[in-house]
Design a protein around this motif. Structure first.
Motif, short mmCIF file in Angstrom:
data_model
loop_
_atom_site.label_atom_id
_atom_site.label_comp_id
_atom_site.label_asym_id
_atom_site.label_seq_id
_atom_site.Cartn_x
_atom_site.Cartn_y
_atom_site.Cartn_z
N MET A 1 0.84 -1.19 0.00
CA MET A 1 0.00 0.00 0.00
C MET A 1 0.88 1.24 0.00
N LEU A 2 0.56 2.16 -0.90
CA LEU A 2 1.40 3.34 -1.10
C LEU A 2 0.88 4.49 -0.25
N SER A 3 1.76 5.17 0.52
CA SER A 3 1.29 6.33 1.28
C SER A 3 2.43 7.33 1.43
N TYR A 4 2.11 8.46 2.07
CA TYR A 4 3.10 9.53 2.25
C TYR A 4 4.27 9.03 3.10
N GLU A 5 5.49 9.38 2.67
CA GLU A 5 6.66 9.10 3.48
C GLU A 5 7.51 10.36 3.58
N PRO A 6 7.83 10.80 4.83
CA PRO A 6 8.62 12.01 4.99
C PRO A 6 10.00 11.82 4.34
N ASP A 7 10.46 12.84 3.64
CA ASP A 7 11.75 12.76 2.95
C ASP A 7 12.15 14.20 2.64
N ASP A 8 13.31 14.38 2.02
CA ASP A 8 13.75 15.74 1.74
C ASP A 8 14.04 15.92 0.24
N THR A 9 13.26 15.30 -0.62
CA THR A 9 13.50 15.42 -2.07
C THR A 9 12.95 16.75 -2.59
N VAL A 10 13.33 17.09 -3.83
CA VAL A 10 12.81 18.30 -4.49
C VAL A 10 11.29 18.24 -4.53
N VAL A 11 10.75 17.06 -4.86
CA VAL A 11 9.30 16.93 -5.03
C VAL A 11 8.59 17.14 -3.70
N HIS A 12 9.18 16.67 -2.59
CA HIS A 12 8.57 16.89 -1.28
C HIS A 12 8.47 18.38 -0.95
N ARG A 13 9.45 19.16 -1.44
CA ARG A 13 9.48 20.58 -1.07
C ARG A 13 8.55 21.44 -1.93
N LEU A 14 8.05 20.90 -3.04
CA LEU A 14 7.19 21.70 -3.93
C LEU A 14 5.85 22.01 -3.26
N ASP A 15 5.22 23.09 -3.71
CA ASP A 15 3.87 23.41 -3.26
C ASP A 15 2.90 22.35 -3.79
N PRO A 16 1.96 21.87 -2.95
CA PRO A 16 1.06 20.81 -3.44
C PRO A 16 0.26 21.24 -4.67
N ARG A 17 -0.01 22.57 -4.80
CA ARG A 17 -0.80 23.02 -5.94
C ARG A 17 -0.04 22.82 -7.25
#
Lengths: 234, 195
Positions: A1-17
């Motif tokens: 099952m796929l879910s949110y995982e805390p990390d520090d990638t470029v994609v994690h830092r982007l605005d959700p919009r």
């Protein structure tokens, strides 16, 4: 099952919009074009997104195994024809390309799921959809996330209690209606208590939201999303 | 220090109660995704999601029923694994099963409209049986029409192929779910919110 995982990638830092905009752009471009060249370009883009968000490929494919099986099976159904020559290869290839783009769209959305916490999605919804509809959607989605595990446990309890009383040897209609009646009455009891609790806490149309800001790294993502949406009309 | 002043606009009693029910029913539809009951004469088991979509229209009515489904779809799009096969994300909404999900939304509204005929909710237990049956059949046709139609367009299938892949395996299960939905509303154990 796929879910949110805390990390520090470029994609994690982007605005959700901007991530939502990118997914819409990607889906629009993929749905508009299923030519081999477009598919190669989209595959490359998808690979960049997955690498940037550090999505574990093997786990993701396992989580999507049933969807992958269906998408692999559908071109076979399309290729089979009634009457000679029985197998229409061209028809199958057209359908296989169409299936493959759906697979790419699913992978890109897996990157979003992995890189975006729920409260960000909720804030994005509430800031994009104005007024009361936005409130209903934002608060409602948060409640769905909160109560999903609770109601899963309720359903599990109901099924275990049925199994203990040999209820799983009854007919399918009786089993389905028993689970549904008990599940629904429990859910509505919880909902009525929740409504009382919300009113006790002064549930209002205008609460205070966490701040969301676009940063410099959102600019290229938003630009690319716009380009993809435009590409859908070419 | 600045003081931020703003008046609080409290949500009405009937709206809070209907909203809480709609949100929790959406969570229940998601929680029912992995529950399946095997059928002795069909390879495809019954899943309870469509049954709860029927009940959303029957019990919550033509306004809050679709809102409940919309919350389910939005929560799934935001990444909660509540769609069939425990999937989530925007991709599923435009993927090969996306048509069924949009069908749920319209079906819940249509069932609500046919049974309640307005925004004042009636008790579905007191509605004549033919009305409920027609509403459920119409809802099912909408779900499978949109589901198979979208699948055919997306995966470049013709109508017959889409019917074989996206409708035929589910027919026995759907008939049983309609029977279950009728048994549930006729039991009179679930009353709608009447304002």
């Amino acid at each position: 099952m796929l879910s949110y995982e805390p990390d520090d990638t470029v994609v994690h830092r982007l605005d959700p919009r901007s991530k939502l905009a990118f997914q819409i752009g990607f889906a629009a471009a993929a749905l508009a074009h299923a030519t081999p060249r477009a598919l190669i370009a989209l595959t490359g883009l998808c690979a960049v997104v997955l690498a940037a968000a550090r999505v574990p490929i093997r786990e993701t494919l396992y989580a999507y195994r049933l969807a992958v099986a269906v998408l692999a099976f559908v071109p076979l159904v399309a290729a089979v024809t009634f009457g000679p020559p029985w197998i229409d290869v061209d028809d199958g290839i057209v359908s296989a390309r169409a299936s493959y783009r759906v697979f790419l769209i699913l992978l890109v959305s897996a990157a979003y799921v992995r890189s975006t916490p729920v409260r960000h999605s909720r804030a994005a919804i509430q800031r994009t959809v104005p007024g009361k509809p936005g409130q209903i959607l934002g608060v409602g989605v948060a409640l769905v996330f909160r109560f999903f595990p609770v109601l899963q446990a309720d359903l599990r309890t109901i099924r275990e209690a049925m199994a203990a009383r040999l209820g799983d040897e009854r007919g399918p209609v009786e089993r389905a209606s028993t689970i549904a009646i008990l599940g629904l009455t429990r859910t509505f009891e919880r909902a009525d208590r929740l409504a009382l609790a919300l009113q006790a806490r002064c549930f209002a149309w205008n609460p205070t939201m966490p701040p969301l800001t676009f940063s410099r790294s959102d600019v290229p993502v938003l630009g690319l999303s716009g380009a993809l949406v435009l590409a859908a009309f070419l | 220090m600045d003081t931020h002043r703003e008046s609080v606009e409290v949500v009405d009693d009937a709206v809070v109660r209907s909203f809480a029910r709609a949100a929790l029913l959406a969570a229940l539809i998601g929680a029912a995704a992995p529950v399946s009951i095997p059928l002795p004469f069909s390879p495809v088991p019954i899943t309870l999601q469509v049954l709860f979509v029927f009940l959303a229209g029957l019990v919550l009515g033509p306004v809050w029923g679709p809102i409940s489904i919309l919350l389910y779809i939005t929560a799934g799009a935001a990444g909660l694994p509540i769609f069939a096969e425990m999937r989530g994300g925007i991709g599923v909404l435009v993927g090969h099963t996306g048509g069924y999900l949009w069908g749920y939304l319209i079906a819940a509204g249509l069932i609500g409209l046919l049974v309640h005929r307005g925004t004042d909710l009636r008790d579905p237990a007191e509605e004549p049986l033919p009305v409920v049956v027609v509403a459920l059949v119409a809802g099912t046709i909408v779900i499978y029409g949109l589901g198979a139609g979208y699948m055919a367009w997306l995966l470049e299938l013709d109508a017959w192929e889409a019917f074989l892949a996206g409708v035929a395996p589910f027919i026995p299960g759907e008939l049983l779910k309609m029977a279950a939905a009728i048994a549930i509303v006729k039991s009179g154990r679930i009353a709608p919110i009447q304002s």
